[in-house]
Design a protein around this motif. Sequence first.
Motif, PDB file in Angstrom:
ATOM      1  N   SER A 200       0.828  -1.207   0.000  1.00  0.00           N
ATOM      2  CA  SER A 200       0.000   0.000   0.000  1.00  0.00           C
ATOM      3  C   SER A 200       0.858   1.250   0.000  1.00  0.00           C
ATOM      4  CB  SER A 200      -0.919   0.009   1.230  1.00  0.00           C
ATOM      5  OG  SER A 200      -0.152  -0.016   2.419  1.00  0.00           O
ATOM      6  N   GLU A 201       2.173   1.101   0.062  1.00  0.00           N
ATOM      7  CA  GLU A 201       3.086   2.232   0.019  1.00  0.00           C
ATOM      8  C   GLU A 201       4.331   1.835  -0.755  1.00  0.00           C
ATOM      9  OE1 GLU A 201       3.816   3.043   4.109  1.00  0.00           O
ATOM     10  OE2 GLU A 201       5.240   1.405   4.348  1.00  0.00           O
ATOM     11  N   ARG A 202       5.056   2.839  -1.206  1.00  0.00           N
ATOM     12  CA  ARG A 202       6.248   2.570  -2.001  1.00  0.00           C
ATOM     13  C   ARG A 202       7.375   2.090  -1.087  1.00  0.00           C
ATOM     14  NH1 ARG A 202       4.232   7.371  -4.217  1.00  0.00           N
ATOM     15  NH2 ARG A 202       3.638   7.199  -6.416  1.00  0.00           N
ATOM     16  N   SER A 228       8.335   0.709   8.472  1.00  0.00           N
ATOM     17  CA  SER A 228       8.524   1.047   7.068  1.00  0.00           C
ATOM     18  C   SER A 228       8.749  -0.227   6.253  1.00  0.00           C
ATOM     19  CB  SER A 228       9.720   1.986   6.888  1.00  0.00           C
ATOM     20  OG  SER A 228       9.464   3.249   7.462  1.00  0.00           O
ATOM     21  N   SER A 254       9.545   4.959   4.998  1.00  0.00           N
ATOM     22  CA  SER A 254       8.788   4.751   3.758  1.00  0.00           C
ATOM     23  C   SER A 254       8.339   6.070   3.184  1.00  0.00           C
ATOM     24  CB  SER A 254       7.565   3.870   4.039  1.00  0.00           C
ATOM     25  OG  SER A 254       7.946   2.572   4.409  1.00  0.00           O
ATOM     26  N   GLY A 256       5.509   6.753   1.697  1.00  0.00           N
ATOM     27  CA  GLY A 256       4.086   7.049   1.782  1.00  0.00           C
ATOM     28  C   GLY A 256       3.255   6.229   0.834  1.00  0.00           C
ATOM     29  N   ALA A 257       1.950   6.332   0.975  1.00  0.00           N
ATOM     30  CA  ALA A 257       1.014   5.540   0.181  1.00  0.00           C
ATOM     31  C   ALA A 257       1.083   5.927  -1.283  1.00  0.00           C
ATOM     32  CB  ALA A 257      -0.401   5.726   0.715  1.00  0.00           C
ATOM     33  N   PHE A 258       0.686   4.997  -2.161  1.00  0.00           N
ATOM     34  CA  PHE A 258       0.622   5.287  -3.582  1.00  0.00           C
ATOM     35  C   PHE A 258      -0.425   6.369  -3.853  1.00  0.00           C
ATOM     36  CE2 PHE A 258       2.155   0.855  -3.568  1.00  0.00           C
ATOM     37  CZ  PHE A 258       3.298   1.048  -4.306  1.00  0.00           C
TER      38      PHE A 258
END
Length: 259
Positions: A200-202, A228, A254, A256-258
């Motif tokens: 759900s995140e990069r 992360s 991380s 953050g979300a896409f």
Amino acid sequence: MQIVGYDAGDGGLLVSDGDADAADPRRPTAAVEYVPLDPGTELSYRLEDRHCAGALTDDGHRPCGADGTPHCPEHTSTWVCARCTGICLKDEMDCFDDHAIYLAAFAPNTFKVGVTKAYRLEARFREQGADRGAHVRTVENGRIAREIEAELATEITDRVRVATKRTGLGRAVDDAAWRALLDDFDPVETFDLDYGLDLSERPVAETLATGRVRGTKGRLLVLDQGGSTYAVDLRDLVGYEVEEGGTDRRLQSSLGAFG
């Protein structure tokens, strides 16, 4: 201990126990442990010095203290068939198994052509971390397959870098572009490949071997650590001496979300 190899198909690390001495004929090789990278596995290795990973043999691991990484020039080898374009580079041709010519898709819109022995087709997709695949033709030997690959490679790349694959983690394949490519062929079979990463995140590009394994996708290991998610190129771990206990480095969080 030293990380001396990896398995990009099923997902695993090869770790040498280090109990060898290349100069001592009484113990020239060390035992090698296979560490599976199954989802949920907890890794806790701290990376120390890095040097040549030596050589893996039927007897175990032969160490090397040279500076080159992951392998020094003496222990670096290139599979001759990878350079073949239809003119055999071996003393005698030996690739008489059926070979498959394939197309592979890497999210979101990178496509490559390749060849492999027909019985290894799906395994080859997974070794590369492909999101989709298409078997476009079967031929009777590797020479013919490489000739066709070389011709197609004038229009479709035959190499995709790990950085490109990492950028595509968690993203979907451009379906319209993939279907448009396949319109020029008549695929024998197509493949949708899932690696169960549920991102759900990069993930952050990092080199570490500490955290809870989310899964592997070809050479990419995806780890959760400290809130992360990280994407590690397994090749970048090869050659590191490791100690149990986990990393003590400060890691980037991380992204953050896409969107």
